[in-house]
Design a protein around this motif. Structure first.
Motif, mmCIF file in Angstrom:
data_model
loop_
_atom_site.group_PDB
_atom_site.id
_atom_site.type_symbol
_atom_site.label_atom_id
_atom_site.label_comp_id
_atom_site.label_asym_id
_atom_site.label_seq_id
_atom_site.Cartn_x
_atom_site.Cartn_y
_atom_site.Cartn_z
ATOM 1 N N UNK A 124 0.853 -1.185 0.000
ATOM 2 C CA UNK A 124 0.000 0.000 0.000
ATOM 3 C C UNK A 124 0.899 1.249 0.000
ATOM 4 N N UNK A 125 0.296 2.428 0.125
ATOM 5 C CA UNK A 125 1.047 3.689 0.123
ATOM 6 C C UNK A 125 0.291 4.760 -0.646
ATOM 7 N N UNK A 126 0.592 6.032 -0.348
ATOM 8 C CA UNK A 126 -0.173 7.123 -0.961
ATOM 9 C C UNK A 126 0.202 7.366 -2.413
ATOM 10 N N UNK A 127 1.184 6.642 -2.939
ATOM 11 C CA UNK A 127 1.521 6.794 -4.348
ATOM 12 C C UNK A 127 0.721 5.852 -5.244
ATOM 13 N N UNK A 128 -0.032 4.946 -4.620
ATOM 14 C CA UNK A 128 -0.912 4.048 -5.367
ATOM 15 C C UNK A 128 -2.266 4.706 -5.547
ATOM 16 N N UNK A 129 -2.992 4.349 -6.584
ATOM 17 C CA UNK A 129 -4.376 4.832 -6.692
ATOM 18 C C UNK A 129 -5.165 4.470 -5.445
ATOM 19 N N UNK A 224 -10.097 23.732 4.815
ATOM 20 C CA UNK A 224 -10.996 22.700 4.285
ATOM 21 C C UNK A 224 -10.288 21.825 3.251
ATOM 22 N N UNK A 225 -9.538 22.459 2.350
ATOM 23 C CA UNK A 225 -8.826 21.684 1.335
ATOM 24 C C UNK A 225 -7.787 20.776 1.987
ATOM 25 N N UNK A 226 -7.077 21.320 2.977
ATOM 26 C CA UNK A 226 -6.048 20.510 3.648
ATOM 27 C C UNK A 226 -6.690 19.315 4.357
ATOM 28 N N UNK A 227 -7.803 19.548 5.044
ATOM 29 C CA UNK A 227 -8.465 18.456 5.755
ATOM 30 C C UNK A 227 -9.068 17.455 4.783
ATOM 31 N N UNK A 228 -9.523 17.921 3.617
ATOM 32 C CA UNK A 228 -10.048 16.990 2.619
ATOM 33 C C UNK A 228 -8.959 16.035 2.146
ATOM 34 N N UNK A 229 -7.720 16.523 2.022
ATOM 35 C CA UNK A 229 -6.617 15.645 1.621
ATOM 36 C C UNK A 229 -6.194 14.746 2.770
ATOM 37 N N UNK A 230 -6.163 15.300 3.994
ATOM 38 C CA UNK A 230 -5.733 14.501 5.148
ATOM 39 C C UNK A 230 -6.722 13.380 5.445
ATOM 40 N N UNK A 231 -8.034 13.663 5.277
ATOM 41 C CA UNK A 231 -9.063 12.667 5.604
ATOM 42 C C UNK A 231 -9.506 11.868 4.388
ATOM 43 N N UNK A 232 -8.757 11.929 3.293
ATOM 44 C CA UNK A 232 -8.946 11.036 2.168
ATOM 45 C C UNK A 232 -10.090 11.372 1.244
ATOM 46 N N UNK A 233 -10.755 12.516 1.404
ATOM 47 C CA UNK A 233 -11.902 12.834 0.565
ATOM 48 C C UNK A 233 -11.493 13.066 -0.881
ATOM 49 N N UNK A 234 -10.346 13.706 -1.102
ATOM 50 C CA UNK A 234 -9.907 13.922 -2.477
ATOM 51 C C UNK A 234 -9.557 12.600 -3.143
ATOM 52 N N UNK A 240 -8.180 7.848 -9.129
ATOM 53 C CA UNK A 240 -7.125 7.506 -10.081
ATOM 54 C C UNK A 240 -6.022 8.549 -10.160
ATOM 55 N N UNK A 241 -6.105 9.573 -9.305
ATOM 56 C CA UNK A 241 -5.081 10.633 -9.320
ATOM 57 C C UNK A 241 -4.339 10.626 -7.985
ATOM 58 N N UNK A 242 -3.432 9.726 -7.756
ATOM 59 C CA UNK A 242 -2.760 9.664 -6.452
ATOM 60 C C UNK A 242 -1.864 10.880 -6.165
ATOM 61 N N UNK A 243 -1.485 11.567 -7.207
ATOM 62 C CA UNK A 243 -0.632 12.744 -7.001
ATOM 63 C C UNK A 243 -1.418 13.966 -6.531
ATOM 64 N N UNK A 244 -2.745 13.923 -6.630
ATOM 65 C CA UNK A 244 -3.545 15.106 -6.319
ATOM 66 C C UNK A 244 -3.565 15.443 -4.821
ATOM 67 N N UNK A 245 -3.775 14.495 -3.889
ATOM 68 C CA UNK A 245 -3.808 14.874 -2.463
ATOM 69 C C UNK A 245 -2.529 15.569 -1.977
#
Length: 957
Positions: A124-129, A224-234, A240-245
């Motif tokens: 696993x890892x945040x670089x995977x989809x 809000x944007x930061x928390x959306x990335x931290x809590x996985x909403x993005x 399919x965009x693992x680079x976006x968060x």
């Protein structure tokens, strides 16, 4: 990172870390306990700097190299791979899910070892989809394979460019969907709340335009944007965009840091001063580091430091608000304290320098929303205050408008509004009455201002009006509707919003007439009606500067015998005489000439376009007119005469002071040559130059007394008939030119001082400064035998000077016997009786008295009987070349003998050679002074604490 530094970081980062262990920590859980997530509180950690170890190699190395860790492993920023191992005692065939609550872990691997073989790893890892990381969970949820009977080893490998943290929990796999749903619901609610805040205050900002609300909205959006990335909403929305968060998190960081700082400063209305430079530098650093983090993982550690510094800077801003006593500063401190805790503790924990407090992970999740809610409440209170202030301001504006309308109708000044083209839109009754009596204000509407002011004046005034300078005021001439010119004070103010110009007109007609009357009176002599001295100076200077009125000659008239009229008949008669004479002189002059009274009995005339011969004839004509003038008072006739100085106003005359001084000098010289005559000023005339020099010395001497341009010198006096180690000298006066710094002897200015009555003031200056200096140098005073000081006749015969001398001697506590007063023979013998009385008074105080320059005038030995003296100073004319002149030797011998009979000591002046000194010693003279003995030197060289003063050379003066 070097091994030693890595171990140090590990030691600081791991809370409760112990010595290397040989056995794995064991975690025993029942089926009931696994119904809720259970944290893994103990694990064995191993660092893999190269990142190449396999799971089998790690299992073999753990007993020797592993480090036991208690709590959540927080390893800071590290380029190494890290392994965590724990032994599990679980029910058989139990299906588990592993939860890791960290959003940004680049590479995550999980193995399970049952003692015989390793289960297939989970990757696993945040670089995977997002959907390939494991179960759909905000962070990481990995479903472990079914576990059989017996202990199992859970092995986790992690590697990441961001801060490494492993908050691991185990839970029954059946509970995973419920936990996932709760987590997504919590994240959605938090994000929705913050976006609602942002939208709500964005609408209010659009209405009120308060800057702090705009900063608040942008800050909330960033959170809000930061928390959306931290809590996985993005990741959930765009799987399919693992680079976006990471990208959104890196963009949200500078937005949160910069705009939260701007929000604090704006909401508290702080005066930053020099802190503004620190704020701008911090903003620039934030942008640079965040831009760096977009392209390199190595920037995360630096960004962590920037977050910490920003938190400290924001704390400083809140404290500054308290110090500046800003409203709501305490409320912001309480509300911001939660955010500050987050901004200070989180960076430290990410760096591995401190553990997170228990339960902080939940506070970390809810704290942004709580902070925004608190700030929203505080902003509402501020906005309510603003709203009330706006209501009060609106009411005040309505009241002001009503007052303005009342003032507009009843003001005594004329008030109007017009277009930029000058067409009147509105006028008050006062302006209508000013332009035409009994005229209605509405009748002026449509009238062009150019008709009243003139097109050129209006164009000049409106050309100066712009947004940078919206107002202008000046005095100008206005014509009313009957065409009568009137002076007014006009003020114009540009109103761009209303596209008009407002103006105020103040009538200055009466003031102008009064000013002209006052100007006329200010330029006239109140007694004679002629020009006064100030106006004469103005006309003269304008002429010399090349003005419109050019004058060619200046006459200066000084009346003779006028004082007799004042003394015999009184000042009323003198005033009447001056009025009659002024009228007579006015009729004797051409119309182009100007006559002025410049003093009590002094007049001046300015002639225009006259050559030297005609000017001389005009001066003679005036002299004869004065000579022929007969004044009668109470039957007593009086005749006057005039001494007239004539000056040609040529290129050599540059200023009015010089012109008046030269013309006055010529009139004074005419008076000295016999009065009742005309004298043309000639720069080559020696007598005139001497008079001019004395006039210049008057100002210099007065400035010297006021500003300290004088200095005391001393010249030693030598004992001839006995040896004396004590000090004996005469005090001399020198003037130091403030421009050239040149020392000037008294011979050049005493004549002017005597002529214009300044000798008494100079004597007082000398006595005062000498006594002050003696009192300030007590060691010198002990060695002092006698100091001689010269006095003028004015001081010798002045009772106030004697009183002042006595008072100062007593005030400074000085022995009078050490002070010897020298008076010249001419002074002492001119008024013998009076001089004798004053000399006795000086000696009664204990002072000594010396007769200076004896033998230089009409002295007789018989006069010495009547003068109570102590010392006789023989004039220098008898001393020069004494050794070669038998007659002077005989005279000096006789003076010494007479002095000895009278009990007087003798002093010889101007001793310039050894031969003269030897001759004086043979003749029995007691003391000698002169250049051969020593030159005059500054008295300051004898002050206490200054050595070798006598060896310092001073130029001869």
């Amino acid at each position: 990172m070097k091994p030693v530094l890595r171990w140090l970081l590990l030691m600081f980062a791991c809370w409760g870390m112990q010595a290397p262990a040989t056995t794995l920590p064991s975690l025993t859980l029942s089926a009931e306990q696994l119904q809720q997530p259970r944290p893994i509180e103990h694990s064995l950690l191993l660092e893999d700097p190269s990142g190449t170890l396999t799971a089998t190699e790690v299992l073999q190395a753990l007993p020797a190299r592993g480090v036991l860790h208690s709590g959540i492993p927080r390893l800071g920023y590290s380029t190494s791979a890290w392994w965590a191992a724990v032994q599990l005692q679980l029910p058989a065939l139990q299906r588990l899910s592993l939860l890791i609550d960290h959003p940004f872990l680049d590479d995550l691997q999980v193995w399970v070892f049952d003692g015989r073989h390793l289960a297939h790893p989970l990757y696993s890892g945040d670089r995977l989809p997002f959907l390939q990381r494991g179960a759909p969970y905000p962070h990481f949820m990995l479903n472990l394979p079914p576990l059989g009977q017996g202990p199992h080893t859970l092995l986790v490998r992690v590697q990441s460019g961001s801060s490494i943290s492993l908050p691991m929990q185990l839970v029954n796999a059946d509970q995973a969907p419920l936990l996932s749903a709760q987590a997504w619901l919590q994240s959605g609610l938090l994000l929705g709340a913050m976006l609602s805040f942002a939208l709500f205050y964005l609408i209010r900002f659009a209405t009120l335009r308060e800057p702090q609300m705009g900063y608040f909205c942008i800050t909330v959006v960033g959170v809000a944007v930061y928390n959306a990335t931290v809590h996985g909403l993005t990741g959930l929305l765009l799987p399919d965009w693992p680079w976006l968060p990471p990208l959104l998190a890196n963009l949200a960081n500078p937005v949160m840091l910069i705009f939260s700082t701007l929000f604090l400063a704006s909401a508290l209305k702080l005066r930053l001063g020099r802190l503004r430079w620190a704020r701008d530098l911090l903003f620039a650093s934030t942008l640079v580091v965040c831009s760096w983090s977009l392209v390199s993982d190595q920037a995360y550690a630096t960004l962590n430091v920037v977050i910490l510094i920003t938190g400290l800077f924001q704390m400083l801003l809140v404290l500054l608000g308290l110090w500046q006593r800003r409203p709501y500063a305490l409320g912001y401190l309480l509300c911001w304290s939660t955010a500050l805790v987050l901004m200070l503790i989180v960076p430290l924990s990410r760096s591995g320098l401190m553990p997170l407090p228990p339960g902080f992970i939940y506070l970390h999740a809810y704290l942004p929303a709580i902070s925004m809610l608190l700030f929203a409440a505080l902003l509402d209170r501020q906005l309510e205050r603003v709203r009330r202030a706006l209501l009060v301001s609106q009411a005040q504006a309505i009241s002001n408008l009503e007052q303005y309308r009342a003032l507009f109708r009843s003001a005594s000044e004329g008030i109007f509004r017009c277009t930029s083209a000058g067409i009147l839109l509105e006028a008050n009754p006062s302006l209508a009455r000013f332009l035409q009596p009994d005229m209605a204000p509405d009748a002026l509407v449509g009238t062009a201002i150019q008709r009243l002011l003139g097109a050129s004046t209006w164009q000049q005034l409106t050309a100066s009006l712009n947004l940078a300078q919206p107002a202008i005021s000046q005095e100008c001439q206005l014509h009313d509707l009957q065409g009568t010119p009137r002076w007014v004070y006009l003020s114009l103010h540009l109103r761009p919003a209303q596209d008009c110009i407002e103006g105020i007109v103040v009538d200055l007609s009466e003031r102008r007439a009064l000013e002209e009357r006052l100007q006329h009176l200010a330029a006239r002599d109140s007694l004679t009606g002629l020009l006064n001295r100030r106006e004469l100076e103005r006309l003269l200077q304008e002429s010399l500067n090349g003005g419109a009125r050019r004058f060619s000659h200046l006459l200066y008239l000084d009346l003779d015998q006028f004082k007799q009229v004042n003394d015999l008949c009184g000042h009323s008669a003198g005033d009447q005489l001056l009025r009659q004479l002024a009228s007579r002189l006015q009729h004797q002059l051409p119309p182009s000439a100007e006559l002025a009274r410049v003093g009590g009995d002094e007049f001046a005339v300015l002639l225009r376009d006259t050559d030297d011969q005609a000017a001389n004839c005009q001066a003679e004509h005036l002299r004869r007119s004065v000579e022929q003038f007969l004044f009668t008072w109470e039957g007593r006739p009086f005749r006057l005469y005039a001494s007239i100085g004539l000056l040609a106003l040529g290129p050599a005359v540059s200023d009015w002071q010089g012109a008046l001084n030269w013309a006055d000098s010529a009139s004074q010289q005419a008076k000295h040559q016999g009065r009742n005559r005309v004298l043309v000023f000639n720069p080559a005339d020696g007598a005139l130059l001497e008079h001019q020099r004395q006039l210049q010395w008057i100002t210099r001497l007065r400035e010297g007394l006021d500003q300290g341009h004088f200095e005391l010198f001393f010249q030693p006096v030598m004992a001839l008939q006995h040896s004396d180690t004590r000090l004996h000298y005469e005090v001399l006066l020198r003037y130091r030119d403030p421009i050239s710094a040149e020392w000037i002897g008294p011979a050049q200015f005493l004549g002017a001082a005597e002529r214009y009555g300044l000798l008494g003031a100079i004597d007082r200056w000398v006595i005062q400064h000498l006594l002050q200096w003696l009192a300030a140098n007590p060691r010198h005073l002990e060695r002092l035998a006698q100091v001689n000081v010269n006095l003028s006749a004015a001081s010798l015969l002045d009772s106030e000077f004697h009183q002042q001398l006595s008072t100062q001697l007593h005030e400074y506590g000085l022995p009078p016997a050490k002070l010897c007063i020298e008076v010249t023979e001419m002074v002492a013998l001119g008024e013998l009786g009076v001089s004798s009385r004053w000399i006795k008074q000086l000696r009664s105080q204990g002072l000594k008295v010396a007769l200076d320059d004896f033998g230089s005038g009409f002295a007789s030995y018989a006069y010495l009987r009547h003068l109570p003296l102590d010392i006789l100073k023989i004039d220098g004319s008898f001393i020069r070349d004494l050794e070669a002149d038998p007659i002077n030797q005989a005279m000096v011998r006789s003076m010494q003998q007479i002095a000895a009979q009278l009990g007087l000591q003798t002093v010889a002046e101007f001793v310039e050679s050894q031969a003269t000194l030897d001759c004086l010693r043979e003749l029995g003279i007691d003391y000698a002074q002169g250049y051969f003995i020593d030159h005059p030197r500054p008295l300051a060289l004898l002050r206490d604490g200054l050595d070798n003063a006598a060896k310092q050379a001073i130029p001869e003066l």
